[in-house]
Design a protein around this motif. Sequence first.
Motif, PDB file in Angstrom:
ATOM      1  N   MET A   1       0.840  -1.170   0.000  1.00 20.25           N
ATOM      2  CA  MET A   1       0.000   0.000   0.000  1.00 20.25           C
ATOM      3  C   MET A   1       0.894   1.245   0.000  1.00 20.25           C
ATOM      4  O   MET A   1       1.821   1.349   0.764  1.00 20.25           O
ATOM      5  CB  MET A   1      -0.897  -0.008   1.238  1.00 20.25           C
ATOM      6  N   THR A   2       0.604   2.158  -0.876  1.00 21.41           N
ATOM      7  CA  THR A   2       1.348   3.408  -0.950  1.00 21.41           C
ATOM      8  C   THR A   2       0.497   4.535  -0.389  1.00 21.41           C
ATOM      9  O   THR A   2      -0.692   4.368  -0.138  1.00 21.41           O
ATOM     10  CB  THR A   2       1.707   3.749  -2.413  1.00 21.41           C
ATOM     11  N   MET A   3       1.121   5.681  -0.224  1.00 22.31           N
ATOM     12  CA  MET A   3       0.360   6.804   0.301  1.00 22.31           C
ATOM     13  C   MET A   3      -0.696   7.269  -0.690  1.00 22.31           C
ATOM     14  O   MET A   3      -1.627   7.962  -0.326  1.00 22.31           O
ATOM     15  CB  MET A   3       1.276   7.935   0.713  1.00 22.31           C
ATOM     16  N   PHE A   4      -0.576   6.843  -1.960  1.00 26.15           N
ATOM     17  CA  PHE A   4      -1.563   7.231  -2.952  1.00 26.15           C
ATOM     18  C   PHE A   4      -2.837   6.416  -2.837  1.00 26.15           C
ATOM     19  O   PHE A   4      -3.831   6.727  -3.456  1.00 26.15           O
ATOM     20  CB  PHE A   4      -0.972   7.109  -4.360  1.00 26.15           C
ATOM     21  N   VAL A  50       1.074  13.644  -8.074  1.00 27.38           N
ATOM     22  CA  VAL A  50       0.995  12.821  -9.283  1.00 27.38           C
ATOM     23  C   VAL A  50       1.795  11.539  -9.043  1.00 27.38           C
ATOM     24  O   VAL A  50       3.027  11.589  -8.930  1.00 27.38           O
ATOM     25  CB  VAL A  50       1.556  13.590 -10.504  1.00 27.38           C
ATOM     26  N   PRO A  51       1.124  10.388  -8.963  1.00 28.27           N
ATOM     27  CA  PRO A  51       1.842   9.153  -8.628  1.00 28.27           C
ATOM     28  C   PRO A  51       2.783   8.651  -9.717  1.00 28.27           C
ATOM     29  O   PRO A  51       3.698   7.902  -9.429  1.00 28.27           O
ATOM     30  CB  PRO A  51       0.726   8.138  -8.373  1.00 28.27           C
ATOM     31  N   ALA A  55      10.658   9.380  -9.083  1.00 31.16           N
ATOM     32  CA  ALA A  55      11.202   9.923  -7.834  1.00 31.16           C
ATOM     33  C   ALA A  55      12.399  10.840  -8.105  1.00 31.16           C
ATOM     34  O   ALA A  55      12.648  11.754  -7.329  1.00 31.16           O
ATOM     35  CB  ALA A  55      11.600   8.788  -6.899  1.00 31.16           C
ATOM     36  N   GLY A  56      13.115  10.612  -9.189  1.00 31.61           N
ATOM     37  CA  GLY A  56      14.252  11.471  -9.532  1.00 31.61           C
ATOM     38  C   GLY A  56      13.842  12.920  -9.727  1.00 31.61           C
ATOM     39  O   GLY A  56      14.603  13.840  -9.426  1.00 31.61           O
ATOM     40  N   ILE A  57      12.629  13.143 -10.202  1.00 39.75           N
ATOM     41  CA  ILE A  57      12.121  14.498 -10.384  1.00 39.75           C
ATOM     42  C   ILE A  57      11.980  15.171  -9.020  1.00 39.75           C
ATOM     43  O   ILE A  57      12.300  16.350  -8.860  1.00 39.75           O
ATOM     44  CB  ILE A  57      10.765  14.486 -11.128  1.00 39.75           C
ATOM     45  N   HIS A 125       7.304   7.130  -2.890  1.00 44.11           N
ATOM     46  CA  HIS A 125       7.508   6.588  -1.550  1.00 44.11           C
ATOM     47  C   HIS A 125       8.586   7.401  -0.873  1.00 44.11           C
ATOM     48  O   HIS A 125       9.523   7.840  -1.494  1.00 44.11           O
ATOM     49  CB  HIS A 125       7.958   5.127  -1.624  1.00 44.11           C
ATOM     50  N   HIS A 126       8.471   7.563   0.419  1.00 41.54           N
ATOM     51  CA  HIS A 126       9.437   8.372   1.147  1.00 41.54           C
ATOM     52  C   HIS A 126      10.109   7.548   2.216  1.00 41.54           C
ATOM     53  O   HIS A 126       9.662   6.489   2.578  1.00 41.54           O
ATOM     54  CB  HIS A 126       8.738   9.579   1.776  1.00 41.54           C
TER      55      HIS A 126
END
Length: 182
Positions: A1-4, A50-51, A55-57, A125-126
Amino acid sequence: MTMFDIPVAYAAMFVGAVGTLVPMWRAHGADCRVRIGHGAMAVSMVAMMVPAVPAGIHLLGGAVLIALAVFVTGETMHRRTAVPCAVDLTAMGVLLLLAPTSAPAPAASAPGPGPGPGPAPSGHHHGGAGISTGWLPLIVLVCWALLALHLYRSTPRRECPGVKFAAAGSALMILGMTPMVV
């Protein structure tokens, strides 16, 4: 499960995006640099919603926000508006730099028949760029909140009439960044 997968996380991030714009409502005397800084934070918060964004952005965005913190404080004429903006830019930038560069790897499954591990979940993800950061994002978030509170309480209202808006914006941004720490 992700935060999205959690609607509350989206709502908090939306509130954070609105919070980036709140200080500009009363920023009649604010420097253009402060407006650029708040605009960059707004773009960053919307990008976090925006999922599909790599992550590089977000890592690049974090570096840009920290550079903008230096840029914002370069104007000595508007220190009362530049310092709270620089604090927000720095804290948000550091939290974005603590974001991982990829989704966490799924646990290895035992060999045998049947399907293998599923694809790694996509999205933002963080919790650390491949390193164990543990409590570091939470510490950054708490320090950000304490510093924003200190700036609010130590600024005379007659010197900077927009101090309430800056403090409200900081509080909303902190709320918006909370899902990435949790």
